[in-house]
Write a protein that holds these residues in place. Sequence first.
Motif, PDB file in Angstrom:
ATOM      1  N   PHE A 112       0.948  -0.625   0.159  1.00  0.00           N
ATOM      2  CA  PHE A 112       0.092  -0.074  -0.160  1.00  0.00           C
ATOM      3  C   PHE A 112       0.762   1.350  -0.162  1.00  0.00           C
ATOM      4  CE2 PHE A 112      -2.571   3.006   1.746  1.00  0.00           C
ATOM      5  CZ  PHE A 112      -3.619   3.376   0.988  1.00  0.00           C
ATOM      6  N   VAL A 113       0.886   1.962  -1.414  1.00  0.00           N
ATOM      7  CA  VAL A 113       1.837   3.291  -1.086  1.00  0.00           C
ATOM      8  C   VAL A 113       0.565   4.575  -1.180  1.00  0.00           C
ATOM      9  CG1 VAL A 113       3.065   4.704  -2.872  1.00  0.00           C
ATOM     10  CG2 VAL A 113       2.932   2.131  -2.809  1.00  0.00           C
ATOM     11  N   ILE A 114       1.396   5.117  -0.298  1.00  0.00           N
ATOM     12  CA  ILE A 114       0.487   6.500   0.455  1.00  0.00           C
ATOM     13  C   ILE A 114       1.607   7.064  -0.986  1.00  0.00           C
ATOM     14  CG2 ILE A 114      -0.046   7.802   1.817  1.00  0.00           C
ATOM     15  CD1 ILE A 114       0.284   6.398   3.942  1.00  0.00           C
ATOM     16  N   MET A 115       0.022   8.073  -1.414  1.00  0.00           N
ATOM     17  CA  MET A 115       0.778   9.090  -2.673  1.00  0.00           C
ATOM     18  C   MET A 115      -0.508  10.073  -2.746  1.00  0.00           C
ATOM     19  SD  MET A 115      -0.062   7.601  -5.722  1.00  0.00           S
ATOM     20  CE  MET A 115      -1.833   8.187  -6.808  1.00  0.00           C
ATOM     21  N   TYR A 116      -0.062  10.927  -3.352  1.00  0.00           N
ATOM     22  CA  TYR A 116      -0.309  12.223  -3.580  1.00  0.00           C
ATOM     23  C   TYR A 116      -0.218  12.467  -4.593  1.00  0.00           C
ATOM     24  CZ  TYR A 116       0.107  12.199   1.569  1.00  0.00           C
ATOM     25  OH  TYR A 116       0.593  12.186   2.565  1.00  0.00           O
ATOM     26  N   ILE A 117      -1.255  13.583  -5.574  1.00  0.00           N
ATOM     27  CA  ILE A 117      -1.357  14.096  -6.455  1.00  0.00           C
ATOM     28  C   ILE A 117      -1.154  15.361  -7.047  1.00  0.00           C
ATOM     29  CG2 ILE A 117      -2.353  15.058  -8.448  1.00  0.00           C
ATOM     30  CD1 ILE A 117      -2.663  11.951  -7.741  1.00  0.00           C
ATOM     31  N   GLU A 157       2.527  12.850  -9.757  1.00  0.00           N
ATOM     32  CA  GLU A 157       1.973  11.355  -8.870  1.00  0.00           C
ATOM     33  C   GLU A 157       2.993  11.236  -7.593  1.00  0.00           C
ATOM     34  OE1 GLU A 157       0.964   6.958  -8.121  1.00  0.00           O
ATOM     35  OE2 GLU A 157       1.415   7.206  -9.874  1.00  0.00           O
ATOM     36  N   PHE A 158       3.159  11.709  -6.418  1.00  0.00           N
ATOM     37  CA  PHE A 158       4.387  11.411  -5.413  1.00  0.00           C
ATOM     38  C   PHE A 158       3.990  10.650  -4.247  1.00  0.00           C
ATOM     39  CE2 PHE A 158       4.187  16.328  -7.362  1.00  0.00           C
ATOM     40  CZ  PHE A 158       5.615  16.478  -7.600  1.00  0.00           C
ATOM     41  N   SER A 159       5.393  10.056  -4.106  1.00  0.00           N
ATOM     42  CA  SER A 159       4.594   8.993  -2.680  1.00  0.00           C
ATOM     43  C   SER A 159       5.178  10.053  -1.440  1.00  0.00           C
ATOM     44  CB  SER A 159       6.118   8.520  -2.897  1.00  0.00           C
ATOM     45  OG  SER A 159       6.880   8.992  -2.246  1.00  0.00           O
ATOM     46  N   LYS A 160       4.578   9.314  -0.507  1.00  0.00           N
ATOM     47  CA  LYS A 160       4.614  10.283   0.830  1.00  0.00           C
ATOM     48  C   LYS A 160       5.788  10.961   1.219  1.00  0.00           C
ATOM     49  CE  LYS A 160       5.488   6.348   3.882  1.00  0.00           C
ATOM     50  NZ  LYS A 160       5.013   5.681   5.052  1.00  0.00           N
ATOM     51  N   GLU A 201      -0.270   5.740 -14.371  1.00  0.00           N
ATOM     52  CA  GLU A 201      -0.186   4.559 -13.976  1.00  0.00           C
ATOM     53  C   GLU A 201      -0.170   4.833 -12.273  1.00  0.00           C
ATOM     54  OE1 GLU A 201       2.458   1.063 -16.003  1.00  0.00           O
ATOM     55  OE2 GLU A 201       1.568   2.271 -17.658  1.00  0.00           O
ATOM     56  N   LEU A 202      -0.912   4.636 -11.830  1.00  0.00           N
ATOM     57  CA  LEU A 202      -1.468   5.144 -10.342  1.00  0.00           C
ATOM     58  C   LEU A 202      -0.806   3.504  -9.700  1.00  0.00           C
ATOM     59  CD1 LEU A 202      -4.119   7.743 -10.278  1.00  0.00           C
ATOM     60  CD2 LEU A 202      -1.985   7.803 -10.006  1.00  0.00           C
ATOM     61  N   LYS A 203      -0.037   3.886  -8.641  1.00  0.00           N
ATOM     62  CA  LYS A 203       0.480   2.900  -7.934  1.00  0.00           C
ATOM     63  C   LYS A 203      -1.270   2.573  -6.735  1.00  0.00           C
ATOM     64  CE  LYS A 203       4.464   3.513  -9.692  1.00  0.00           C
ATOM     65  NZ  LYS A 203       4.154   3.407 -11.390  1.00  0.00           N
ATOM     66  N   SER A 204      -1.673   3.453  -6.363  1.00  0.00           N
ATOM     67  CA  SER A 204      -2.957   3.353  -5.420  1.00  0.00           C
ATOM     68  C   SER A 204      -3.825   4.643  -5.477  1.00  0.00           C
ATOM     69  CB  SER A 204      -2.178   2.809  -4.019  1.00  0.00           C
ATOM     70  OG  SER A 204      -2.073   3.917  -3.415  1.00  0.00           O
ATOM     71  N   LYS A 205      -5.073   3.769  -4.639  1.00  0.00           N
ATOM     72  CA  LYS A 205      -6.179   5.521  -4.431  1.00  0.00           C
ATOM     73  C   LYS A 205      -5.020   6.709  -4.145  1.00  0.00           C
ATOM     74  CE  LYS A 205     -10.267   7.366  -2.981  1.00  0.00           C
ATOM     75  NZ  LYS A 205     -10.233   7.789  -2.528  1.00  0.00           N
ATOM     76  N   PRO A 206      -4.657   7.883  -4.752  1.00  0.00           N
ATOM     77  CA  PRO A 206      -4.720   9.332  -3.982  1.00  0.00           C
ATOM     78  C   PRO A 206      -4.589   9.760  -2.805  1.00  0.00           C
ATOM     79  CG  PRO A 206      -5.376  10.153  -5.909  1.00  0.00           C
ATOM     80  CD  PRO A 206      -5.526   8.289  -6.005  1.00  0.00           C
ATOM     81  N   LYS A 207      -4.032   9.670  -1.968  1.00  0.00           N
ATOM     82  CA  LYS A 207      -4.639  10.703  -0.270  1.00  0.00           C
ATOM     83  C   LYS A 207      -4.558  12.178  -0.118  1.00  0.00           C
ATOM     84  CE  LYS A 207      -3.517  10.497   4.154  1.00  0.00           C
ATOM     85  NZ  LYS A 207      -2.633   9.678   5.402  1.00  0.00           N
ATOM     86  N   LEU A 208      -4.167  12.685  -1.295  1.00  0.00           N
ATOM     87  CA  LEU A 208      -4.923  14.466  -1.161  1.00  0.00           C
ATOM     88  C   LEU A 208      -4.033  14.352  -2.604  1.00  0.00           C
ATOM     89  CD1 LEU A 208      -5.841  16.616   0.741  1.00  0.00           C
ATOM     90  CD2 LEU A 208      -3.553  16.834   1.506  1.00  0.00           C
ATOM     91  N   GLY A 209      -4.582  15.799  -3.405  1.00  0.00           N
ATOM     92  CA  GLY A 209      -3.660  16.143  -3.815  1.00  0.00           C
ATOM     93  C   GLY A 209      -3.743  18.091  -3.981  1.00  0.00           C
TER      94      GLY A 209
END
Length: 174
Positions: A7-12, A25-28, A59-67
Amino acid sequence: IVRATLFVIMYIGVDIGGTKTLISEFSKDGELLSKVRFETPKEYDDFVKEFDGAFRSLELKSKPKLGAIGCPGKIDRVNGIGIAYGNLSWRNVPLGPDLAKITGCTMLLENDANLAGLSEAKLLERSFQKVLYVTVSTGIGGGLIVDGIIEQNLADMEIGHMLFERQGKLERWE
């Protein structure tokens, strides 16, 4: 067999300019994972359609948490509304809510020059308490960062729209 789900926390991050838009797309930890660029359409409805297609191409690694959306001009941060966009003809557009529907996460809205200034200030925070950022691109923008925070009293400054006297007439700097 035990399967581990990564599970990768990611941001847009979205940078809307007068000529181009960039979605990242960025990692935490701030690592750039992917990005896509497209020309910024002149009409807002066309922009939303183009954004939808470009976002789906990541190609998103997971659903974004915040943008976060950086855009030129005056904005209503609380409601995510673009009031006036400088070099774009968009007026009173629900940018935050529209992009939140597409990305599936909350999308915060801020002036692009403020965000660029904040980034620079974070890189310099051990050296300076105040950072004034000025950008000259499709338009002229600026942001003032004090103690690592966007100075709210000047958060809506549009320095490219400042008036200067030239040959006896008042003209915008841009």
